[in-house]
Design a protein around this motif. Structure first.
Motif: not given
Lengths: 244, 427
Positions: B116, B269, B271, B338
């Motif tokens: 991510y 959600s 990040s 997520y």
């Protein structure tokens, strides 16, 4: 469906039309037989074009009936339109096509196939100069466009002709030529209904003339066995009615 | 049938005589060519990047292998290329490949942060968009249909030919339908021919190509049908065009924007940045904590190493990799949340798409081209699966402090994009 000479080809029976709560036509009654030329004469807003559109099935009668070949037009519009050659007041064919291409296109829409020489013959008949036949209509005058549309009507070989202000915008020579053509069509058996405000032209070609004012028939004239309807008589009635 | 074909031919020739129609079709064709060529170029670029990376990755691994003769160092310094190769149809719908990463070089460190870290890239860039074939068909094609067909009747009314056409035509209604059909056919040829050529060049699967063609034609027919019905209203061409453009605007822009806002507001959600931070803080914090603080949570998921956690020095690779994994375990709830949110967002978006033909077309095309959210999530999952195999390979050597054996390294798992499909099923 054959056209018998005894029965009326076109008939209005107590025909009334109301549009947007306004009476446009009131109780019209007339009959047009095979081979006859019927002219509906009236000023602007008298209801002439509405009458024609009602007989073309574009407007539904509010009461009474508009019949062609004894069939109510509003119920048999598509079928009856095949028997009608319609010449609108403002003939706007396709400007990007030539006269010949326009005629071929519209004939094809009607499911009619004509040879080039037949098309040429019709164009000759309406006195359209051969050099103009393959020019785009964008270069045509109103009279030339009108002639093209008339040639189209002739080629359709329809037994019934509806003409909406057919001589409007034509020069005097073209009007004479047109009147001759209408007479020829009638003598060949075609039934013609025209709406016009041209008293002289109507008297030249029509067997019957009806005066229309505010949606009502206010006068009827028929031609004698030999000769035309008296122009002065119609003109006087027309002027009197118009002034009334 | 012959009569119908004759009518079709007549209207086709008639339509092609009109300058504005020709200009519109040529313009549509050129945009289609542009979308296909730039799509192919982008995919070629991605493929070239992958080929270059595969080569570089191989050389780099060989270099590391020559340099280090210890499992811990080797695991630390070796990067493993993972990638999602573009499908043969990706040129037509770049989709999420423009937004989400399709290549990562991962190490055997904590993984979630590696996945991510690019999520913190400027997301505004994603809004710039790309004129790919999917964009052309979903967004622009309706405009072409509207421009071409909004005034099929109105132009005749304005031109004073409507009554004449109505009274002359043997089948007046069929005339308008034939004109609409000719419009759809000519637009289909102009817009779809470059795509077909592009598909042949890229070697796309015939069935997939047919599916995309069917979706494209359905989109054109849908808007042509709307033009046909709206065109029946006795209004001027500009008025009809305004109505149709309003409808296009509502379904193509307003519905997706409101839908996206509604989804955003209804689904919470974390990040990607939150995941990266959580994982890094857990990893960095482990250096200052007692060994037990690492091994206790580690053993909960890896009880098989319970007898091998005794530390003989202040630094051992087994502890180092254990706290890397604990970093992942700490970030796992966030990561799952997520992914769950993304799946839910995707599911809700698929429902909203039924209100927006543009969205529906775009989603269907990215799905066929495997460039949709699910495909990209499957790639992420395939990295996790690969990383788990990597850990599974190294842990016995690290925990048992085995002597280095180069031959064992040959058994080291390598990433294969073929397994992305399997990972998709586990989403």
């Amino acid at each position: 469906m054959s056209i018998s000479s005894s029965n009326p080809v076109i008939s209005a029976e107590s025909l009334s039309v109301v549009l947007n709560n306004k009476k446009i036509l009131t109780d019209l009654n007339f009959n047009v037989k095979s081979g006859e030329v019927f002219a509906l004469l009236g000023g602007n807003g008298a209801g002439k074009s509405t009458t024609l559109k009602t007989f073309l099935g574009m407007i539904t009668p509010t009461s009474g009936s508009a019949k062609i070949l004894n069939l109510p037009v509003d119920q048999h519009a598509t079928e009856l339109r095949q028997k009608i050659a319609y010449l609108p007041e403002s003939v706007m064919l396709y400007a990007h096509l030539t006269a010949r291409e326009n005629i071929k296109y519209f004939l094809s829409l009607a499911g009619i196939n004509k040879r080039d020489d037949e098309i040429n013959h019709a164009l000759e008949k309406v006195s359209l100069q051969p050099k103009a036949w393959d020019e785009r209509l964008s270069q045509y005058s109103k009279g030339m466009r009108q002639k093209t549309a008339i040639a189209l009507s002739i080629l359709r070989q329809a037994p019934i002709f509806f003409l909406d202000e057919p001589t409007s915008g034509l020069d005097p020579i073209a009007i004479d030529e047109f009147n001759q053509l209408v007479s020829q069509l009638a003598s060949s058996g075609a039934t013609i209904m025209m709406v016009t405000h041209d008293v002289y032209g109507a008297c030249q070609v029509a067997n019957h003339i009806s005066l229309l004012r505010d949606g009502q028939l206010v006068g009827n004239f028929s031609s004698p066995e030999q000769g035309h309807i008296n122009t002065e008589e119609v003109h006087a009635a027309f002027a009197a009615r118009s002034l009334a | 049938m012959t009569h119908f074909l004759q009518e079709l031919k007549r209207e086709l020739l008639f339509s092609l005589r009109q300058k504005n129609v020709k200009i519109l079709l040529v313009f549509g064709f050129l945009i289609s060519v542009f979308s296909v060529v730039t799509g192919l170029m982008e995919i070629n670029k991605q493929q070239a990047t992958i080929e270059r990376l595969v080569e570089y990755d191989q050389a780099d691994r060989e270099h590391v292998l020559k340099k280090y003769d210890e499992y811990g160092n080797l695991a630390y310094y070796t990067r493993h290329l993972t990638y999602s190769p573009p499908s043969e149809l990706a040129f037509s719908a770049i989709g999420q490949r423009d937004v989400l990463p399709w290549k990562h070089r991962v190490r055997m460190l904590a993984l979630e942060g590696q996945i991510y870290e690019t999520d913190s890239d400027n997301p505004e860039l994603a809004y710039v968009g790309r004129i790919d074939f999917a964009f052309l068909i979903s967004i622009l094609a309706p405009l072409f249909v509207i421009l071409l067909l909004h005034d099929v009747r109105a132009s005749e009314r304005a031109g004073g030919r409507y009554d004449l056409l109505l009274t002359t035509s043997k089948h007046p209604e069929r005339l308008w339908l034939t004109r609409i059909l000719v419009g759809v056919l000519s637009l289909s040829v102009a817009l779809l021919t470059p795509f077909i050529i592009g598909s042949i060049i890229s070697g796309a699967n015939g069935l997939d190509v047919l599916l995309v063609l069917a979706i494209s034609v359905a989109q054109l027919i849908f808007w042509a049908a709307i033009c046909y019905w709206v065109g029946k209203i006795d209004a001027s061409a500009p008025q009809l065009a305004s109505m149709l453009l309003g409808l296009w605007l509502a379904t193509t822009i307003v519905v997706p924007v409101i839908g996206a806002k509604a989804i955003e507001a209804s689904i919470h959600s974390p990040s990607g940045g939150d995941i990266v931070m959580t994982q890094r803080e857990a990893v960095n914090g482990a250096w200052d904590k007692p060994f037990e603080d690492t091994f206790t949570p580690f053993l909960e998921t890896h009880p098989e190493w319970r007898d091998y956690t005794k530390m003989n020095a202040s630094f051992e690779w087994k502890w180092y990799y254990a706290f890397q994994q604990v970093g992942d375990l700490t970030a796992q709830p966030l990561s799952e949340e997520y992914r769950h949110a993304r799946l839910l967002q995707n599911e809700r978006a698929s429902l909203i798409a039924w209100l927006s033909p543009a969205m529906l077309v775009q989603r269907s095309m990215t799905q066929i081209a495997q460039t949709d959210t699910l495909s990209m999530m499957a790639y992420e999952q395939s990295i996790r699966d690969f990383h788990a195999r990597l850990r599974h390979f190294y842990y016995p050597f690290l925990f048992k402090a085995s002597a280095f054996d180069k031959k064992q390294i040959e058994q080291r798992p390598s990433y294969s994009p073929d397994k992305i499909k399997n990972s998709k099923e586990t989403l």
